[in-house]
Scaffold this motif. Structure first.
Motif, PDB file in Angstrom:
ATOM      1  N   ARG A   1       4.786   7.801  -9.928  1.00 14.91           N
ATOM      2  CA  ARG A   1       4.063   7.831  -8.663  1.00 14.91           C
ATOM      3  C   ARG A   1       2.614   7.477  -8.931  1.00 14.91           C
ATOM      4  O   ARG A   1       2.076   7.780  -9.996  1.00 14.91           O
TER       5      ARG A   1
ATOM      6  N   HIS B   1      -1.963  -0.611  -1.606  1.00 16.43           N
ATOM      7  CA  HIS B   1      -0.941  -1.429  -0.943  1.00 16.43           C
ATOM      8  C   HIS B   1      -1.090  -1.351   0.577  1.00 16.43           C
ATOM      9  O   HIS B   1      -0.991  -2.358   1.276  1.00 16.43           O
ATOM     10  N   GLU B   2      -1.330  -0.127   1.049  1.00  9.76           N
ATOM     11  CA  GLU B   2      -1.489   0.068   2.497  1.00  9.76           C
ATOM     12  C   GLU B   2      -2.693  -0.707   3.008  1.00  9.76           C
ATOM     13  O   GLU B   2      -2.653  -1.326   4.077  1.00  9.76           O
TER      14      GLU B   2
ATOM     15  N   GLN C   1       7.429   0.470   0.223  1.00 10.55           N
ATOM     16  CA  GLN C   1       6.758  -0.089  -0.946  1.00 10.55           C
ATOM     17  C   GLN C   1       7.712  -0.096  -2.123  1.00 10.55           C
ATOM     18  O   GLN C   1       8.382   0.884  -2.387  1.00 10.55           O
TER      19      GLN C   1
ATOM     20  N   GLU D   1      -0.584   3.299  -3.979  1.00 11.69           N
ATOM     21  CA  GLU D   1       0.051   3.297  -2.660  1.00 11.69           C
ATOM     22  C   GLU D   1      -0.978   3.003  -1.576  1.00 11.69           C
ATOM     23  O   GLU D   1      -0.747   2.206  -0.664  1.00 11.69           O
ATOM     24  N   LYS D   2      -2.126   3.672  -1.702  1.00 10.36           N
ATOM     25  CA  LYS D   2      -3.192   3.491  -0.715  1.00 10.36           C
ATOM     26  C   LYS D   2      -3.688   2.040  -0.727  1.00 10.36           C
ATOM     27  O   LYS D   2      -4.005   1.463   0.302  1.00 10.36           O
TER      28      LYS D   2
ATOM     29  N   ASP E   1       9.235  10.938  -1.702  1.00  9.47           N
ATOM     30  CA  ASP E   1       7.971  10.248  -1.851  1.00  9.47           C
ATOM     31  C   ASP E   1       8.187   8.833  -2.403  1.00  9.47           C
ATOM     32  O   ASP E   1       9.138   8.576  -3.123  1.00  9.47           O
ATOM     33  N   GLU E   2       7.264   7.975  -2.044  1.00  7.92           N
ATOM     34  CA  GLU E   2       7.254   6.618  -2.555  1.00  7.92           C
ATOM     35  C   GLU E   2       7.142   6.660  -4.079  1.00  7.92           C
ATOM     36  O   GLU E   2       6.440   7.500  -4.626  1.00  7.92           O
ATOM     37  N   HIS E   3       7.859   5.819  -4.768  1.00  7.30           N
ATOM     38  CA  HIS E   3       7.665   5.756  -6.212  1.00  7.30           C
ATOM     39  C   HIS E   3       7.938   4.347  -6.717  1.00  7.30           C
ATOM     40  O   HIS E   3       8.543   3.533  -6.028  1.00  7.30           O
TER      41      HIS E   3
END
Ligand SMILES: [Zn+2]
Ligand SMILES: [Zn+2]
Length: 152
Positions: free
Chosen positions: A111, A119-120, A133, A116-117, A94-96
């Protein structure tokens, strides 16, 4: 994804590249995946030597480079040139993000899905296809052995 799956994927990638898998290399890779956290060469060497005392620095270093090369780890350097390069397992992970202590180089991973969302969304607004990311936050930690920590 289990360690076994990751190891198999690694072996497969080796074969595709026409590289041989040696037992020593396998042990280093297995240790790296089992730790499942970022390490520098010395930290990984210490762990591998618990299982195989005769392992050399250069072998661990070359294996980490290979892991980066084959897409199983990210090579990162936080802070200045005097801080050691770290290797972060990246395969199917997972992205961290990271908090980095400027004083003792302690690294905390965290996390944050809403972030994250966000950034997206930012990338999308710019017509940008996001591949990866990273977020590195620098400051001072409160660990007991951090030199920056105020004395009681
Ligand atoms: Zn990390
Ligand atoms: Zn610190």
């Amino acid at each position: 994804m289990s360690i076994q799956d990751t190891l198999e994927a690694f072996q497969q990638r080796l074969v595709e590249r026409g590289l041989k898998s040696t037992r020593q290399r396998g042990l280093i890779v297995e240790t790296f995946f089992e730790l499942d956290r970022h390490v520098n060469v010395d930290e990984l060497l210490l762990e591998v030597r618990k299982r195989r005392a005769s392992t050399g620095y250069a072998t661990v270093y070359r294996t980490l480079k290979l892991l980066v090369d084959l897409g199983f780890a990210n090579e990162r350097r936080f802070g200045g040139p005097e801080t050691p390069t770290i290797y972060d397992p990246s395969f199917e992970r997972d992205e961290h993000f990271h908090l980095i202590c400027l004083e003792c180089q302690h690294i905390i991973e965290f996390r944050d899905v809403p972030l994250e969302k966000r950034h997206e969304a930012i990338a999308r607004e710019q017509g940008f296809t996001l591949q990866q990311q990273t977020l590195d936050l620098y400051g001072h930690c409160t660990r007991e052995n951090c030199p920056r920590r105020p004395q009681a």
